[in-house]
Design a protein around this motif. Structure first.
Motif, mmCIF file in Angstrom:
data_model
loop_
_atom_site.group_PDB
_atom_site.id
_atom_site.type_symbol
_atom_site.label_atom_id
_atom_site.label_comp_id
_atom_site.label_asym_id
_atom_site.label_seq_id
_atom_site.Cartn_x
_atom_site.Cartn_y
_atom_site.Cartn_z
ATOM 1 N N VAL A 87 -18.489 -8.087 20.972
ATOM 2 C CA VAL A 87 -16.599 -7.757 21.697
ATOM 3 C C VAL A 87 -16.759 -7.695 22.774
ATOM 4 N N ARG A 88 -15.221 -8.866 23.399
ATOM 5 C CA ARG A 88 -15.038 -9.301 24.130
ATOM 6 C C ARG A 88 -14.108 -8.753 23.759
ATOM 7 N N VAL A 89 -13.947 -8.202 26.183
ATOM 8 C CA VAL A 89 -12.789 -7.307 26.787
ATOM 9 C C VAL A 89 -12.137 -8.731 27.646
ATOM 10 N N GLU A 90 -10.501 -8.763 26.671
ATOM 11 C CA GLU A 90 -9.571 -9.314 27.673
ATOM 12 C C GLU A 90 -9.399 -8.199 28.799
ATOM 13 N N THR A 91 -8.191 -8.397 30.169
ATOM 14 C CA THR A 91 -7.504 -7.534 30.507
ATOM 15 C C THR A 91 -6.300 -8.171 31.109
ATOM 16 N N VAL A 92 -5.243 -7.149 31.406
ATOM 17 C CA VAL A 92 -4.075 -7.405 31.604
ATOM 18 C C VAL A 92 -4.139 -7.186 32.650
ATOM 19 N N GLU A 93 -3.319 -7.755 34.136
ATOM 20 C CA GLU A 93 -3.420 -7.133 35.215
ATOM 21 C C GLU A 93 -1.768 -6.735 35.429
ATOM 22 N N TYR A 94 -1.922 -5.201 35.750
ATOM 23 C CA TYR A 94 -0.136 -4.899 35.917
ATOM 24 C C TYR A 94 0.716 -3.906 37.089
ATOM 25 N N GLU A 95 1.552 -3.749 37.729
ATOM 26 C CA GLU A 95 0.864 -2.856 38.989
ATOM 27 C C GLU A 95 2.204 -1.972 38.587
ATOM 28 N N SER A 96 2.034 -0.656 39.161
ATOM 29 C CA SER A 96 2.598 0.003 39.063
ATOM 30 C C SER A 96 3.429 1.049 39.720
#
Length: 425
Positions: free
Chosen positions: A412-421
């Motif tokens: 399992v690989r985890v890829e993260t996508v950053e966002y700002e709310s």
């Protein structure tokens, strides 16, 4: 519009003329130099050729001695408008003679056929490696596979055994050339440094969907073959249908060549099985359409005689098709269930405390061998993070949950996508 030319014995002249005129066909009789009998010539709509031949045979004329069906641009006779209105919009399959002629017209000479198969495979291979759908579609347009894919079934229902053997051979060696061409090009790209040597082939979207047979590939092959069979029995062109058949075969041949070039035996086996199964499904679908339309029972078989459909042959063919269908559909269902369990494992892990800043975006499962007959190799979980980074143990947590749920050891690989709310004010 067709022009029917039939030589009839002098003593059957009046009977033949009356039989045709009963259908309101306009008949012209011409003397034939050097032959006994007369030449009857009549323009008929394309859909009416079968009725005209039936009428002549009912009048005692042997239509297999001298009959020529020619194309005509238009006809102006006293009854042409009437019979055209009668047959317009009516679907009537071509006669056996016309069917064989149309099927043979689709076949190319061996030289141009081999050249176009190689070129289409090269284009498909390049499109798969760069993950470009437009390039892959271009390879389908020039592939001449429709002729051999149709003539085997036509030969089967009209008794032309030579046509059957020639068609099957052209399919096998044409697709073999395509695989070989794809392997040579992919090897050149790989060892020439144009693509990364450690490239993960299943990660390529267009390659990943062609790892092995699945239920969707069966549906595509069956639909393409059925459409080709129906299109072949009409007076319309089959070029667009040929693109659909090529779409089911040529990219798979390119994928098999790439797997060979990258020395991935399991991938090579899976893509080759997909290619062979799709080819068989297309041929069986075309044959089924022609049998349902009754071509194997027509009174005007080819010079080779009627094809003998033994019960053992039909039973064996049915068992093979049923076994392949059940295996592929069952494996696809199993794969779908595994994919759902991986998705649920990822959702459960993200619901645990400490993961409040993470939101699941997607879960992508990659199969690196004979998918879907064996388990997945890798799953990529894409999450969106707000603020703090994703915890390091998230991938291990998802992997453990997947193994408990499915019994499969999946990386399992985890890829993260950053966002700002933010909110106004």
């Amino acid at each position: 519009m067709r022009v029917l030319n039939v030589v009839v014995p002098a003593d059957r002249r009046d009977a033949a003329r009356e039989a045709l005129e009963e259908h309101e066909f306009t008949v012209t009789a011409l003397e034939v130099a050097g032959r006994e009998g007369v030449l009857l010539q009549t323009p008929v709509p394309s859909n009416a050729v079968g009725d005209a031949l039936d009428a002549l045979e009912a009048a005692g004329v042997a239509t297999d001695e001298y009959t020529v069906v020619a194309s005509g641009e238009a006809a102006m006779t006293a009854t042409s408008e009437t019979i055209e209105r009668r047959y317009v919009g009516e679907y009537k399959p071509l006669t056996g003679v016309e069917l064989r002629a149309k099927a043979r017209d689709l076949s190319r000479d061996r030289g141009s056929y081999a050249a176009l198969m190689i070129l289409s495979a090269l284009i498909a291979t390049a499109g798969l490696l760069v993950d470009s759908p437009a390039i892959v579609v271009g390879s389908m347009v020039i592939a001449p596979i429709i002729g051999p894919a149709l003539t085997a079934s036509v030969g089967a229902v009209t008794g032309d055994r030579e046509m059957i053997a020639d068609s099957l051979w052209m399919q096998l060696y044409g697709l073999g050339l395509a695989v070989a061409a794809g392997a040579v090009l992919a090897a050149g790209f790989r060892f020439g440094g144009f693509v990364p040597a450690p490239l993960s082939l299943p990660s390529l979207d267009l390659f990943g969907v062609r790892l092995a047979p699945n239920a969707l590939s069966l549906v595509v092959g069956a639909a393409a073959g059925t459409a080709a069979g129906i299109g072949l029995t009409t007076k319309g062109p089959t070029s667009i249908i040929g693109v659909m058949i090529a779409a089911a075969l040529i990219p798979s041949a390119g994928a098999a060549g790439i797997a060979v070039a990258f020395l991935e035996p399991e991938l090579a086996i899976g893509t080759t099985v997909l290619l062979v199964v799709t080819m068989v499904v297309i041929n069986v679908s075309v044959l089924t359409v022609l049998v349902v339309l009754g071509y194997h029972e027509r009174e005007r078989p080819s010079p080779g005689g009627k094809f003998e459909w033994s019960r053992a042959t039909v039973a064996a063919l049915g068992l093979v098709v049923a076994a392949v269908t059940l295996a592929v559909v069952g494996a696809t269902v199993q794969q779908t269930m595994v994919d759902r369990e991986i998705q649920r494992a990822a959702d459960e892990a993200l619901e645990e405390s400490g993961h409040e800043n993470l939101t699941a975006v997607s879960v992508r499962v990659e199969y690196a061998d004979m998918s879907p007959f064996t388990g997945p190799r890798e799953a990529t979980v894409v999450v969106a993070q707000d603020g703090a980074a994703a915890p390091d143990e998230l991938a291990a947590d998802v992997a453990e949950r997947v193994e408990r749920r499915t019994g499969e050891a999946v990386t399992v690989r985890v890829e993260t996508v950053e966002y700002e709310s933010a909110s106004a004010g």
